[in-house]
Design a protein around this motif. Structure first.
Motif, PDB file in Angstrom:
ATOM      1  N   LEU A  86       0.823  -1.207   0.000  1.00 62.54           N
ATOM      2  CA  LEU A  86       0.000   0.000   0.000  1.00 62.54           C
ATOM      3  C   LEU A  86       0.858   1.259   0.000  1.00 62.54           C
ATOM      4  CD1 LEU A  86      -2.737   1.349   0.170  1.00 62.54           C
ATOM      5  CD2 LEU A  86      -2.633   1.175   2.651  1.00 62.54           C
ATOM      6  N   PHE A 118     -10.760   3.690  -6.320  1.00 55.69           N
ATOM      7  CA  PHE A 118     -11.392   4.867  -5.724  1.00 55.69           C
ATOM      8  C   PHE A 118     -12.437   5.467  -6.646  1.00 55.69           C
ATOM      9  CE2 PHE A 118      -7.671   4.249  -3.202  1.00 55.69           C
ATOM     10  CZ  PHE A 118      -8.075   4.632  -1.941  1.00 55.69           C
ATOM     11  N   ALA A 122     -16.293   2.485  -4.771  1.00 56.65           N
ATOM     12  CA  ALA A 122     -16.113   3.180  -3.501  1.00 56.65           C
ATOM     13  C   ALA A 122     -16.044   2.232  -2.298  1.00 56.65           C
ATOM     14  CB  ALA A 122     -17.224   4.192  -3.293  1.00 56.65           C
ATOM     15  N   ASN A 123     -16.858   1.193  -2.299  1.00 57.53           N
ATOM     16  CA  ASN A 123     -16.820   0.360  -1.094  1.00 57.53           C
ATOM     17  C   ASN A 123     -15.548  -0.467  -0.989  1.00 57.53           C
ATOM     18  OD1 ASN A 123     -17.823  -0.953  -3.272  1.00 57.53           O
ATOM     19  ND2 ASN A 123     -19.574  -1.897  -2.224  1.00 57.53           N
ATOM     20  N   ALA A 125     -12.676   0.780  -1.991  1.00 59.75           N
ATOM     21  CA  ALA A 125     -11.740   1.804  -1.523  1.00 59.75           C
ATOM     22  C   ALA A 125     -11.891   1.990  -0.018  1.00 59.75           C
ATOM     23  CB  ALA A 125     -11.992   3.120  -2.247  1.00 59.75           C
ATOM     24  N   TYR A 126     -13.131   1.985   0.411  1.00 58.50           N
ATOM     25  CA  TYR A 126     -13.410   2.105   1.844  1.00 58.50           C
ATOM     26  C   TYR A 126     -12.750   0.955   2.604  1.00 58.50           C
ATOM     27  CZ  TYR A 126     -16.165   2.912   6.081  1.00 58.50           C
ATOM     28  OH  TYR A 126     -16.563   3.175   7.358  1.00 58.50           O
ATOM     29  N   LEU A 128     -10.182  -0.699   1.735  1.00 61.94           N
ATOM     30  CA  LEU A 128      -8.734  -0.514   1.710  1.00 61.94           C
ATOM     31  C   LEU A 128      -8.308   0.393   2.863  1.00 61.94           C
ATOM     32  CD1 LEU A 128      -6.295  -1.271  -0.067  1.00 61.94           C
ATOM     33  CD2 LEU A 128      -6.567   0.936  -1.193  1.00 61.94           C
ATOM     34  N   THR A 129      -9.067   1.452   3.061  1.00 61.18           N
ATOM     35  CA  THR A 129      -8.775   2.374   4.148  1.00 61.18           C
ATOM     36  C   THR A 129      -8.976   1.685   5.493  1.00 61.18           C
ATOM     37  OG1 THR A 129      -9.551   4.153   2.744  1.00 61.18           O
ATOM     38  CG2 THR A 129      -9.299   4.644   5.076  1.00 61.18           C
ATOM     39  N   TRP A 130     -10.004   0.900   5.552  1.00 54.33           N
ATOM     40  CA  TRP A 130     -10.290   0.114   6.747  1.00 54.33           C
ATOM     41  C   TRP A 130      -9.085  -0.762   7.090  1.00 54.33           C
ATOM     42  CZ3 TRP A 130     -15.632  -2.676   7.418  1.00 54.33           C
ATOM     43  CH2 TRP A 130     -15.656  -3.347   8.630  1.00 54.33           C
ATOM     44  N   ALA A 132      -6.046  -0.309   6.252  1.00 56.41           N
ATOM     45  CA  ALA A 132      -4.945   0.532   6.713  1.00 56.41           C
ATOM     46  C   ALA A 132      -5.149   0.896   8.180  1.00 56.41           C
ATOM     47  CB  ALA A 132      -4.845   1.786   5.858  1.00 56.41           C
ATOM     48  N   ALA A 133      -6.395   1.141   8.554  1.00 58.68           N
ATOM     49  CA  ALA A 133      -6.683   1.492   9.945  1.00 58.68           C
ATOM     50  C   ALA A 133      -6.428   0.298  10.869  1.00 58.68           C
ATOM     51  CB  ALA A 133      -8.118   1.972  10.092  1.00 58.68           C
ATOM     52  N   VAL A 134      -6.774  -0.883  10.404  1.00 57.90           N
ATOM     53  CA  VAL A 134      -6.512  -2.085  11.197  1.00 57.90           C
ATOM     54  C   VAL A 134      -5.006  -2.247  11.396  1.00 57.90           C
ATOM     55  CG1 VAL A 134      -6.620  -4.603  11.221  1.00 57.90           C
ATOM     56  CG2 VAL A 134      -8.598  -3.289  10.455  1.00 57.90           C
ATOM     57  N   GLU A 135      -4.283  -2.047  10.319  1.00 58.46           N
ATOM     58  CA  GLU A 135      -2.831  -2.149  10.374  1.00 58.46           C
ATOM     59  C   GLU A 135      -2.283  -1.165  11.403  1.00 58.46           C
ATOM     60  OE1 GLU A 135      -0.459  -4.628   9.672  1.00 58.46           O
ATOM     61  OE2 GLU A 135      -2.065  -4.729   8.190  1.00 58.46           O
ATOM     62  N   GLU A 136      -2.813   0.039  11.373  1.00 60.51           N
ATOM     63  CA  GLU A 136      -2.392   1.069  12.306  1.00 60.51           C
ATOM     64  C   GLU A 136      -2.654   0.618  13.741  1.00 60.51           C
ATOM     65  OE1 GLU A 136      -3.720   4.898  10.543  1.00 60.51           O
ATOM     66  OE2 GLU A 136      -3.440   5.623  12.601  1.00 60.51           O
TER      67      GLU A 136
ATOM     68  N   VAL B  90     -13.794   4.086  10.994  1.00 59.22           N
ATOM     69  CA  VAL B  90     -13.858   2.983  10.060  1.00 59.22           C
ATOM     70  C   VAL B  90     -14.030   1.643  10.780  1.00 59.22           C
ATOM     71  CG1 VAL B  90     -11.495   2.191   9.715  1.00 59.22           C
ATOM     72  CG2 VAL B  90     -12.922   2.711   7.744  1.00 59.22           C
ATOM     73  N   MET B  91     -13.436   1.520  11.961  1.00 57.70           N
ATOM     74  CA  MET B  91     -13.678   0.337  12.760  1.00 57.70           C
ATOM     75  C   MET B  91     -14.738   0.732  13.790  1.00 57.70           C
ATOM     76  SD  MET B  91      -9.844  -1.171  13.154  1.00 57.70           S
ATOM     77  CE  MET B  91      -9.129   0.084  14.172  1.00 57.70           C
ATOM     78  N   TRP B 115     -18.524   8.386   4.721  1.00 52.73           N
ATOM     79  CA  TRP B 115     -18.857   7.564   3.563  1.00 52.73           C
ATOM     80  C   TRP B 115     -19.027   8.393   2.296  1.00 52.73           C
ATOM     81  CZ3 TRP B 115     -18.199   3.435   1.175  1.00 52.73           C
ATOM     82  CH2 TRP B 115     -19.058   3.001   0.159  1.00 52.73           C
ATOM     83  N   PHE B 118     -16.065   8.683   0.124  1.00 47.85           N
ATOM     84  CA  PHE B 118     -15.773   7.596  -0.805  1.00 47.85           C
ATOM     85  C   PHE B 118     -16.735   7.581  -1.974  1.00 47.85           C
ATOM     86  CE2 PHE B 118     -13.519   6.449   2.969  1.00 47.85           C
ATOM     87  CZ  PHE B 118     -12.365   5.853   2.486  1.00 47.85           C
ATOM     88  N   GLU B 136       1.200   4.947   8.922  1.00 48.20           N
ATOM     89  CA  GLU B 136       1.786   3.624   9.044  1.00 48.20           C
ATOM     90  C   GLU B 136       3.301   3.703   8.926  1.00 48.20           C
ATOM     91  OE1 GLU B 136      -0.833   0.963   6.672  1.00 48.20           O
ATOM     92  OE2 GLU B 136       0.915  -0.375   6.754  1.00 48.20           O
TER      93      GLU B 136
END
Lengths: 242, 242
Positions: A86, A118, A122-123, A125-126, A128-130, A132-136, B90-91, B115, B118, B136
């Motif tokens: 990413l 994107f 859209a969903n 892409a959403y 994907l961001t999700w 990234a947030a989990v990774e964070e 997002v989470m 939302w 997106f 990240e």
DNA sequence: CGAGTATTTGATGCAGTTCAACGCTCGTGG
DNA sequence: CCACGAGCGTTGAACTGCATCAAATACTCG
């Protein structure tokens, strides 16, 4: 021959959010192919700008950074379902490297089509961001571990985390799982010396909490281990799959 | 009265990617208001699911996690331009807390409209993901720091990072800047004890590298400090602003 | 002026590093 | 078929960077 997204084995694991069949079709179009790599092979290199993005389908690997003084920090362990690249996709280049620890199968996407995520879906892409947030989230946990936990607590934390993740993926058999890393890898992940890592593992074995030998991790007392590592045994967070 | 996005002081700083006037108009619609909070006030709480997202406009703060054993890990320092609450957005909920160290002005957005990013404004959604990737990146650096650097290296690393960031925001005056944190905050960020943090700062002062006293950080030898901390003095990465 | 908070300094102890050596397993080549 | 070396795990011994304990010194504010 490449697996069809439709039949993707990962989608069955209960840790991933369900996809609509429309989404699956979109992913299939996005997918450029499949890549099988041998243990020890680099997938992405720090400083490079890979034209490809990957999702790990099978096998395990390592994300790591190398410091100017030659020391290595393992950022985390790569499991099936992890999305790789990413950073290279969105920034100029990778800021860490990824390499395979076992044979791995990677699902390959073209970076150039990331933008169509994107624009047209859209969903996805959403999601994907999700991701990234989990990774964070997990990286935040790792920071807290390195900063505030003792050696034995770190180890307990890591083993619980790894085992839970594997469990959610259906990669465990009873209280055992395959953990194909070297002690040096774990040492570099936890910021410990190799020697102390070894001695810490021995302690966990003596205390009947967990035994990791010959590439197999066996959890002997999950509750006590989780308590030692101060891990909330939260229901493993559901996450999207790219 | 709330600043108009059009006149947002942040957009002038050269570390942020330019926005089209179309994008600015979209952000303006997205913006729900402005919030001013006093030092010590919590902005987001671990475990909560804030209905709001924020961008820091002015002031500084802390992101941190609290462990079951009561210890605190500071994840990073919050500067103007930082986006807060993506995780809750997002989470389900936040996995760390954020609180103000100085008075802060926050730009407020409604989570429920995330939302629409997106759906209606793909390039803004792309920027959001970009931001997550940047985050990240920095967290990966922090992990490497906690895992592989000695106390004095960590401190040098942190001071260089903080100063560079402030510089890119135009918050420095010559070789000085306002650094409104307590030594305990820095200690919790670097995984060091308060006492050792203090002694390490004293060493950097003796060695004429950097002096942080009375809320003011003064860099006396950036080159040597960066070398000690093993920081690439990369041109500070440009990043999008939400 | 006294209470509370933050910084500073000295003394002591230990968790984890570093150094050193040995054993095991495999693969390779003579 | 055995010798050899490379890679990984294991163990003991000595050292040290940092934590912990303790206490003094500012500073701020009601």
């Amino acid at each position: 021959m490449a697996t069809k997204c439709e039949n993707c084995p990962l989608r069955r694991a209960d840790m991933f959010i369900d996809m609509s069949s429309d989404e699956v079709r979109f992913m299939q179009r996005f997918k450029a192919g499949e890549l099988v790599i041998e243990p020890g092979t680099p997938v992405l290199m720090e400083g490079s700008s890979s034209p490809q993005l990957y999702t790990a389908l099978r096998g395990m690997g390592l994300r790591y950074k190398t410091l100017p003084n030659g020391r290595r920090q393992v950022i985390n362990f790569v499991f099936p379902g992890d999305f790789l690249g990413l950073q290279a996709g969105v920034m100029r280049e990778m800021t860490h490297s990824v390499e395979a620890s076992t044979q791995m199968t990677l699902c390959v996407f073209n970076r150039s089509e990331l933008w169509s995520f994107f624009k047209n879906h859209a969903n996805r892409a959403y999601d994907l961001t999700w991701l990234a947030a989990v990774e964070e989230h997990f990286m935040g946990e790792a920071i807290a571990t390195l900063g505030q936990r003792s050696a034995i607590e770190r180890m307990a934390w890591a083993l619980v985390r790894v085992f839970s993740r594997a469990e959610a993926l259906g990669l465990t058999e009873g209280d055992q799982m395959n953990l194909p890393y070297r002690q040096q890898d774990m040492a570099d992940a936890l910021g410990l010396s190799l020697v102390h890592t070894n001695k810490t593992l021995a302690k966990l074995r003596e205390q009947q909490l967990a035994a990791w030998t010959d590439g197999t991790l066996r959890i002997r007392n999950m509750k006590a281990l989780a308590q030692l590592g101060m891990v909330d045994i939260e229901a493993p967070m559901k996450r999207p799959l790219i």
